[in-house]
Every structure is written in C-alpha cells, then in structure tokens.
Design a protein around this motif. Sequence first.
Motif, PDB file in Angstrom:
ATOM      1  N   ASP A  37      56.563  35.470  41.931  1.00 48.07           N
ATOM      2  CA  ASP A  37      55.237  35.417  41.311  1.00 48.07           C
ATOM      3  C   ASP A  37      55.389  35.034  39.842  1.00 48.07           C
ATOM      4  O   ASP A  37      55.500  35.877  38.977  1.00 48.07           O
ATOM      5  CB  ASP A  37      54.544  36.777  41.441  1.00 48.07           C
ATOM      6  N   THR A  38      55.405  33.724  39.571  1.00 46.73           N
ATOM      7  CA  THR A  38      55.568  33.252  38.202  1.00 46.73           C
ATOM      8  C   THR A  38      54.227  32.897  37.579  1.00 46.73           C
ATOM      9  O   THR A  38      54.116  32.792  36.373  1.00 46.73           O
ATOM     10  CB  THR A  38      56.471  32.004  38.161  1.00 46.73           C
ATOM     11  N   GLU A  39      53.219  32.732  38.385  1.00 46.38           N
ATOM     12  CA  GLU A  39      51.910  32.326  37.885  1.00 46.38           C
ATOM     13  C   GLU A  39      50.992  33.541  37.775  1.00 46.38           C
ATOM     14  O   GLU A  39      50.767  34.246  38.742  1.00 46.38           O
ATOM     15  CB  GLU A  39      51.295  31.314  38.851  1.00 46.38           C
ATOM     16  N   GLN A  40      50.491  33.796  36.567  1.00 47.24           N
ATOM     17  CA  GLN A  40      49.552  34.894  36.383  1.00 47.24           C
ATOM     18  C   GLN A  40      48.139  34.339  36.428  1.00 47.24           C
ATOM     19  O   GLN A  40      47.891  33.220  35.977  1.00 47.24           O
ATOM     20  CB  GLN A  40      49.783  35.579  35.044  1.00 47.24           C
ATOM     21  N   THR A  41      47.235  35.128  36.975  1.00 50.05           N
ATOM     22  CA  THR A  41      45.853  34.686  37.008  1.00 50.05           C
ATOM     23  C   THR A  41      45.268  34.758  35.610  1.00 50.05           C
ATOM     24  O   THR A  41      45.586  35.652  34.841  1.00 50.05           O
ATOM     25  CB  THR A  41      45.014  35.564  37.954  1.00 50.05           C
ATOM     26  N   GLU A  42      44.429  33.805  35.291  1.00 53.95           N
ATOM     27  CA  GLU A  42      43.781  33.808  33.986  1.00 53.95           C
ATOM     28  C   GLU A  42      42.543  34.688  34.042  1.00 53.95           C
ATOM     29  O   GLU A  42      41.951  34.882  35.089  1.00 53.95           O
ATOM     30  CB  GLU A  42      43.391  32.384  33.600  1.00 53.95           C
ATOM     31  N   THR A  43      42.149  35.176  32.889  1.00 52.01           N
ATOM     32  CA  THR A  43      40.946  35.986  32.800  1.00 52.01           C
ATOM     33  C   THR A  43      39.737  35.061  32.842  1.00 52.01           C
ATOM     34  O   THR A  43      39.678  34.073  32.115  1.00 52.01           O
ATOM     35  CB  THR A  43      40.952  36.791  31.492  1.00 52.01           C
TER      36      THR A  43
END
Length: 118
Positions: free
Chosen positions: A29-35
């Motif tokens: 999981d390298t991609e974080q969700t944006e706010t």
Amino acid sequence: MAKKKLGLEDLGGFVFSTNNDFDETEYQDTEQTETLAPKKQYLEAHFSNKGRGGKIVTIIKGFEGLEEDLIRLGKQLKKKCGVGGSVKDNEIIIQGNHRDKIMEILKKDGYNVKRVGG
C-alpha cells in the motif's frame, strides 16, 4: 471511508512464489488516499451517551481523507468549542453536547453536515 488495500504485512510478512519476476512492491500500500475537499465531504453529527458512563459526547462521522487531516479538524473543533475530545476509528469525539455549534463551524468551513439522531 476509503477501503485499505491489503499489504504483505497483513499476511504476516511471508510470501512464497515460484514466479522469478514476482514484484512485492505491486502488492504494498504505497498510495494514500487524498482528503476530499470540504464541499465533497458529507459529515454526520451524532449525539451519544452510550458506553461512556452516562457522559454526553458529540461524534462526527463520515470524514474521507488522510488521518492527519482528520486529527487537524478534530483539534480545530475542540479548540473552538473549548472542550476536550479525541479522534478514534475515523470519528471525531467531542466532549459534551456541542452538536449545533460544531455543525455551524463545519458549515462555515464549507462541509456538508447532517444532524443524525435526537
């Protein structure tokens, strides 16, 4: 609330593969969700006293985004209400019945807020 992808650490860190071209970074999981922007957020303001020894709290649910941004919003609400609280399980918990004041603050900041419960 964004769903989290399972990573190798969720499997105990052990992976067996006969594929010589196996790339473990593909499964991490390298991609974080944006706010999401406040206009796209749909928050719910709840009132509760269950499981807290009869103490009243206001709970804000439905925030979509990074945990750091949720913590920042929680600090802002606690400061403006002059009370304590915490951020747990993707919810902002504010001590006391400050639902109307919190809804007003959130609407002023551009959030869509809905009153839930009594």
